[in-house]
Design an enzyme around this catalytic site. Structure first.
Site, mmCIF file in Angstrom:
data_model
loop_
_atom_site.group_PDB
_atom_site.id
_atom_site.type_symbol
_atom_site.label_atom_id
_atom_site.label_comp_id
_atom_site.label_asym_id
_atom_site.label_seq_id
_atom_site.Cartn_x
_atom_site.Cartn_y
_atom_site.Cartn_z
ATOM 1 N N GLU A 189 -85.612 -15.021 -6.562
ATOM 2 C CA GLU A 189 -84.392 -14.225 -6.711
ATOM 3 C C GLU A 189 -83.767 -14.398 -8.095
ATOM 4 O O GLU A 189 -83.348 -13.421 -8.738
ATOM 5 C CB GLU A 189 -83.385 -14.628 -5.625
ATOM 6 C CG GLU A 189 -81.986 -14.064 -5.783
ATOM 7 C CD GLU A 189 -81.912 -12.546 -5.636
ATOM 8 O OE1 GLU A 189 -80.804 -12.005 -5.780
ATOM 9 O OE2 GLU A 189 -82.947 -11.907 -5.376
ATOM 10 N N HIS B 228 -85.686 -12.737 -10.913
ATOM 11 C CA HIS B 228 -85.369 -11.307 -10.898
ATOM 12 C C HIS B 228 -84.048 -11.038 -11.627
ATOM 13 O O HIS B 228 -83.935 -10.086 -12.421
ATOM 14 C CB HIS B 228 -85.286 -10.833 -9.445
ATOM 15 C CG HIS B 228 -84.900 -9.393 -9.301
ATOM 16 N ND1 HIS B 228 -85.656 -8.360 -9.794
ATOM 17 C CD2 HIS B 228 -83.818 -8.807 -8.715
ATOM 18 C CE1 HIS B 228 -85.078 -7.215 -9.508
ATOM 19 N NE2 HIS B 228 -83.950 -7.459 -8.869
ATOM 20 N N HIS C 173 -79.875 0.652 -4.704
ATOM 21 C CA HIS C 173 -80.221 -0.268 -5.798
ATOM 22 C C HIS C 173 -81.619 0.045 -6.332
ATOM 23 O O HIS C 173 -81.847 0.074 -7.548
ATOM 24 C CB HIS C 173 -80.152 -1.700 -5.276
ATOM 25 C CG HIS C 173 -80.330 -2.749 -6.337
ATOM 26 N ND1 HIS C 173 -79.627 -2.749 -7.519
ATOM 27 C CD2 HIS C 173 -81.149 -3.841 -6.392
ATOM 28 C CE1 HIS C 173 -79.992 -3.789 -8.255
ATOM 29 N NE2 HIS C 173 -80.923 -4.454 -7.598
ATOM 30 N N HIS D 185 -91.307 9.255 6.418
ATOM 31 C CA HIS D 185 -91.836 8.883 5.105
ATOM 32 C C HIS D 185 -93.321 9.207 5.012
ATOM 33 O O HIS D 185 -93.799 9.754 4.010
ATOM 34 C CB HIS D 185 -91.607 7.395 4.855
ATOM 35 C CG HIS D 185 -92.223 6.880 3.592
ATOM 36 N ND1 HIS D 185 -91.858 7.326 2.350
ATOM 37 C CD2 HIS D 185 -93.188 5.944 3.380
ATOM 38 C CE1 HIS D 185 -92.564 6.704 1.420
ATOM 39 N NE2 HIS D 185 -93.388 5.868 2.025
ATOM 40 N N HIS E 283 -98.146 -0.793 -4.038
ATOM 41 C CA HIS E 283 -97.551 0.466 -3.580
ATOM 42 C C HIS E 283 -96.182 0.668 -4.240
ATOM 43 O O HIS E 283 -95.846 1.784 -4.648
ATOM 44 C CB HIS E 283 -97.412 0.445 -2.063
ATOM 45 C CG HIS E 283 -97.114 1.785 -1.471
ATOM 46 N ND1 HIS E 283 -97.942 2.873 -1.609
ATOM 47 C CD2 HIS E 283 -96.056 2.227 -0.738
ATOM 48 C CE1 HIS E 283 -97.423 3.917 -0.987
ATOM 49 N NE2 HIS E 283 -96.273 3.559 -0.464
#
Length: 385
Positions: free
Chosen positions: A102, A105, A174, A287, A345
Site C-alpha cells: 500500500e 503505491h 479512483h 461486464h 488484465h
C-alpha cells in the site's frame, strides 16, 4: 499525523520523483519537456498496474489511515502497530507485506505528483518567457495545469478509498480517474511528439469518417472500464465460474437492484444487509457481455485505421492488446483468478486507454493538418500569381 512525519513522507515522494527527473535532465539532446511528458505517462501506467496489484492482493487497507501508515511516514516506523494488527488477524487487511504494498503505491503516486508539478512549472515559465518576447509559447500551460488539478482530485479519492473502507463506488471512481490521468498524459505526449515532426496525413474525407469511430471507441471503452472496476471492487470476478455460460446458464439468476446500487458499503446492500450472490452475478454478467461490444467496436476501428498513413502502428497495437485483453479475461475465469493473469488484465485495460487516446489524438491532429494544408497552398498560390 505529526508535521515531522508529513515532511518525511513528502521527502520520500520527492525522492521517488528525483530519479526520473535526473534522468530527463541529464539526457543528451534537446526536447527535455517532451521526455518528461512521456516519463509521466510511463509512470502513470505503472501506477495503475501497481494499483491493480494493490487491490487484487487485498492491500488497500494495508495501512488503515492516510497519507501515512498509523501516523508514520513508512511501515518501518509503524512496525509495532502493524505487528499488533497482524497478530490479531494474521490473514486480515493489515500485515507487513500488505502495508508495504500500500505504501509503495502511495510513494509512486506522490512521485508522479511531483513530476507533474515540475512539468507544470516548466510550462508556465516557458509561457511567461514567450509572452515577454511577444511570441507564441511552444508548450501551453493549460494541459499541464489540468494534469496537476486532476492528480489532486485523484489523491483525494485515494484518501477516501482508505477512510471510507474500500467503498466500491469510491474505489471504482479512483480507478477511472487514474485512467483519465493516463489519457491526459498520453494526449500531452502525443502533442509534444507532433511538435517535432508531423506524421503523414490521410485524406480528410477518410479521417472525418474515422473520427466518430475513434470517439465511439473511447466512449465504449469508458463504459467497460467502469463495469470492470465495479466487478473488481465488488470482488465479483468469479461470480460466473465458467465460460461462455455463466454458472451453466445463458442468463443466470441476477439481482440487478442490489448489484448496481452505487452508494453502499463493500459487501453490503444499501440497507446494510449482506450482498446476495445473485447481485455479484449480475455485475459479472454485464461486464462479460459488454466486452463483446468493446471487441466489435474497437476491433472495427482498428481495422479501419490499419492502412492509413501515420495510424498503422497504433491500430496494430490496439488490435493486439484487444486480443490479449479478451484472452486474459477468459483465462481469469478458466484458471480460477490467478493473480498474475488478473494483473495482466488490469494492465491491458490501461494499455487500451493509452492506445485509444493516442488514436483519437492522431486522428484529430491529422485531420486538422490535412484541412490546413489546402488553405496554406491556396494562400501561397494567391501570393505568387
Amino acid at each position: 499525523m505529526e508535521v515531522s512525519n508529513f515532511i518525511l513522507l513528502a521527502l520520500t515522494g520527492i525522492l521517488a520523483a528525483s530519479v526520473p527527473l535526473a534522468l530527463v535532465w541529464t539526457a543528451t539532446g534537446t526536447h527535455k519537456y517532451r521526455k518528461l511528458a512521456w516519463v509521466i505517462a510511463f509512470f502513470t501506467f505503472d501506477l495503475i498496474v501497481f494499483g491493480g496489484f494493490t487491490r487484487l492482493t487485498d492491500s488497500g487497507l494495508g495501512c488503515p489511515d492516510w497519507p501515512g501508515c498509523y501516523g508514520e511516514a513508512n511501515p518501518f516506523l509503524a512496525h509495532e502497530h502493524i505487528a499488533a494488527a497482524e497478530a490479531l488477524m494474521p490473514t486480515g487487511p493489515v500485515t507487513k507485506v500488505k502495508a508495504w504494498i500500500e505504501m509503495i503505491h502511495r510513494f509512486l503516486a506522490m512521485g508522479i505528483g511531483f513530476l507533474i508539478i515540475g512539468l507544470m512549472v516548466a510550462s508556465w515559465l516557458e509561457w511567461r518567457k514567450a509572452r515577454a518576447r511577444g511570441v507564441r509559447p511552444t508548450h501551453g500551460p493549460a494541459l499541464p495545469t489540468l494534469l496537476f488539478l486532476w492528480v489532486c482530485v485523484q489523491g483525494a479519492f485515494g484518501a477516501w478509498t482508505v477512510t471510507l473502507k474500500l467503498q466500491p463506488v469510491i474505489v471504482t471512481l479512483h480507478l477511472l480517474f487514474g485512467l483519465t490521468l493516463l489519457a491526459l498524459a498520453v494526449w500531452l505526449g502525443g502533442r509534444e511528439d507532433n511538435l517535432l515532426a508531423a506524421p503523414p496525413a490521410a485524406p480528410p474525407t477518410v479521417l472525418r469518417k474515422l473520427r466518430p469511430l475513434a470517439w465511439l471507441s473511447g466512449a465504449v471503452l469508458l463504459v467497460q472500464l467502469a463495469l470492470g472496476g465495479w466487478v473488481s471492487t465488488n470482488y465479483a470476478t468469479l461470480a460466473c465460474n465458467d465460460f461462455p455460460l455463466c454458472n451453466g446458464q445463458i442468463v443466470p439468476e441476477m439481482d440487478w437492484q442490489h448489484g448496481f446500487t452505487l452508494w453502499r458499503e463493500l459487501g453490503k446492500t444499501a440497507a446494510g444487509h449482506y450482498l446476495p450472490f445473485s447481485a455479484l452475478t449480475a455485475i459479472h454478467w454485464v461486464h462479460r457481455n459488454f466486452a463483446l461490444v468493446v471487441v466489435l467496436v474497437l476491433g472495427y476501428t482498428a481495422w479501419r485505421a490499419w492502412r492509413l498513413p501515420g495510424l498503422h502502428g497504433t491500430a496494430r497495437n490496439l488490435a493486439l492488446v484487444l486480443i490479449a485483453q479478451a484472452t486474459t479475461g477468459i483465462a481469469t475465469v478458466f484458471l480460477n483468478f490467478p493473480l498474475p493473469i488478473a494483473v495482466l488484465h488490469n494492465a491491458g485495460a490501461a494499455g487500451l486507454v493509452l492506445l485509444v487516446t493516442m488514436l483519437n489524438y492522431k486522428v484529430q491532429y491529422q485531420l486538422e493538418l490535412a484541412l490546413r494544408s489546402p488553405r496554406r497552398e491556396a494562400a501561397t498560390s494567391a501570393s505568387h500569381p
